[in-house]
Design a protein around this motif. Sequence first.
Motif, short mmCIF file in Angstrom:
data_model
loop_
_atom_site.label_atom_id
_atom_site.label_comp_id
_atom_site.label_asym_id
_atom_site.label_seq_id
_atom_site.Cartn_x
_atom_site.Cartn_y
_atom_site.Cartn_z
N LEU A 1 -24.27 26.45 -70.58
CA LEU A 1 -24.73 26.52 -69.22
C LEU A 1 -23.78 25.69 -68.19
O LEU A 1 -23.59 26.14 -67.03
N ILE A 2 -23.14 24.81 -68.73
CA ILE A 2 -22.32 23.97 -67.86
C ILE A 2 -21.22 24.95 -67.28
O ILE A 2 -20.86 24.67 -65.61
N PRO A 3 -20.36 25.67 -67.84
CA PRO A 3 -19.18 26.43 -67.19
C PRO A 3 -19.75 27.42 -66.55
O PRO A 3 -19.08 27.81 -65.46
N ILE A 4 -20.92 28.11 -66.94
CA ILE A 4 -21.49 28.99 -65.86
C ILE A 4 -21.97 28.62 -64.56
O ILE A 4 -21.66 29.10 -63.30
N LYS A 5 -22.38 27.22 -64.44
CA LYS A 5 -22.65 26.59 -63.24
C LYS A 5 -21.63 26.38 -62.46
O LYS A 5 -21.48 26.49 -61.33
N GLY A 6 -20.39 25.89 -63.27
CA GLY A 6 -19.25 25.59 -62.31
C GLY A 6 -18.77 26.71 -61.93
O GLY A 6 -18.12 26.58 -60.73
N ALA A 7 -18.80 27.97 -62.46
CA ALA A 7 -17.91 29.10 -62.14
C ALA A 7 -18.72 29.55 -60.71
O ALA A 7 -17.88 30.10 -59.80
N ALA A 8 -20.05 29.42 -60.61
CA ALA A 8 -20.58 29.87 -59.35
C ALA A 8 -19.88 29.31 -58.11
O ALA A 8 -19.35 30.26 -57.23
N VAL A 9 -19.86 28.18 -58.09
CA VAL A 9 -19.06 27.48 -56.86
C VAL A 9 -17.51 27.73 -56.97
O VAL A 9 -16.85 27.58 -56.02
N GLY A 10 -17.10 27.41 -58.21
CA GLY A 10 -15.78 27.54 -58.51
C GLY A 10 -15.06 28.95 -58.02
O GLY A 10 -13.96 28.83 -57.65
N LEU A 11 -15.69 29.86 -58.06
CA LEU A 11 -15.18 31.30 -57.93
C LEU A 11 -15.37 31.36 -56.41
O LEU A 11 -14.44 32.05 -55.59
N LEU A 12 -16.21 30.63 -55.58
CA LEU A 12 -16.27 30.55 -54.23
C LEU A 12 -14.80 29.76 -53.58
O LEU A 12 -14.30 30.20 -52.66
N ARG B 1 -21.65 48.48 -55.12
CA ARG B 1 -20.17 49.01 -55.33
C ARG B 1 -19.33 48.30 -54.27
O ARG B 1 -18.12 48.00 -54.84
N ALA B 2 -19.46 48.50 -53.08
CA ALA B 2 -18.63 47.97 -52.08
C ALA B 2 -18.15 46.59 -52.26
O ALA B 2 -17.11 46.26 -52.15
N LEU B 3 -19.33 45.68 -52.69
CA LEU B 3 -19.23 44.23 -52.76
C LEU B 3 -18.13 44.18 -54.05
O LEU B 3 -17.35 43.29 -54.16
N ALA B 4 -18.36 44.92 -55.17
CA ALA B 4 -17.42 44.85 -56.37
C ALA B 4 -16.05 45.07 -56.13
O ALA B 4 -15.08 44.51 -56.53
N GLU B 5 -15.87 45.94 -55.25
CA GLU B 5 -14.61 46.69 -54.80
C GLU B 5 -13.91 45.77 -53.85
O GLU B 5 -12.58 45.45 -54.08
N ILE C 1 -21.79 35.32 -57.56
CA ILE C 1 -23.42 35.57 -57.23
C ILE C 1 -24.11 35.72 -58.74
O ILE C 1 -24.85 35.33 -59.22
N VAL C 2 -23.48 36.35 -59.63
CA VAL C 2 -23.67 36.67 -60.80
C VAL C 2 -23.87 35.50 -61.79
O VAL C 2 -24.67 35.02 -62.43
N ALA C 3 -22.75 34.38 -61.67
CA ALA C 3 -22.89 33.36 -62.34
C ALA C 3 -24.04 32.59 -61.80
O ALA C 3 -24.73 31.82 -62.52
#
Length: 228
Positions: free
Chosen positions: A36-47, A4-8, A17-19
């Motif tokens: 799967l391609i955009p999901i993979k890109g989202a993982a590091v893209g969100l970082l 919960r704290a991580l989400a907030e 992490i979810v991606a």
Amino acid sequence: MSRRALAEKRPLILASIVAALAFYYLRWGPWPEIYLIPIKGAAVGLLAAYLWLRHSSPDARLMAWAFGAAALGDMALEITTDRTVGGLLFFAYHVMAMGVYLRNRREELSPSQKATVVAMLILTPLIAWTMPADRAQALNMGLYGLALGAMCASAWASDFPRYRVGAGAALFLLSDLLLFAEMGPLQDSVVPQVLVWPVYYLGQLLIATGLVSTLRKRDPELRLVKNG
């Protein structure tokens, strides 16, 4: 920190992490690769977005661009079996990340730390060059390994936390060595398929969070988000 704290406090980290987990588990199922391609890109893209939004320093912004290049590289590796485009994008990542680390060099290194840096610089391109069964790829792998080794060595020699940023770069190095091995001695092994993604992603996660945490402590006036 609880979920919960991580989400907030760090929703972009949680989403990343979810991606990353979604890509890792869904790719073993019947899902078409196009999803799967955009999901993979989202993982590091969100970082990358996390780096950009958490601190406004030139180092954070340059590393955000580096992570953006890595996210595009991740997707490129899924789109085609030709690794040239992905390799060039990751080469750009290494150059940009190295720029950040070299601007933040540690003043003094112990003898063991110096030995580690030298080993990364020399052994990484050498190992990369020896790996491919198709020797026509050896030179390209060696040149890429040179950039990879330089990135990892500069991270290890930087004054960022070694157990986060340095360790993250070392995990990135390990994941790429497994990819190299998949082109040679581990061609028929499932080991690279199982380990490359989690090792790589964990490395990127450690780098991003370690770098942001350090920069926010050094330059609190450049923080862009209160929590973090």
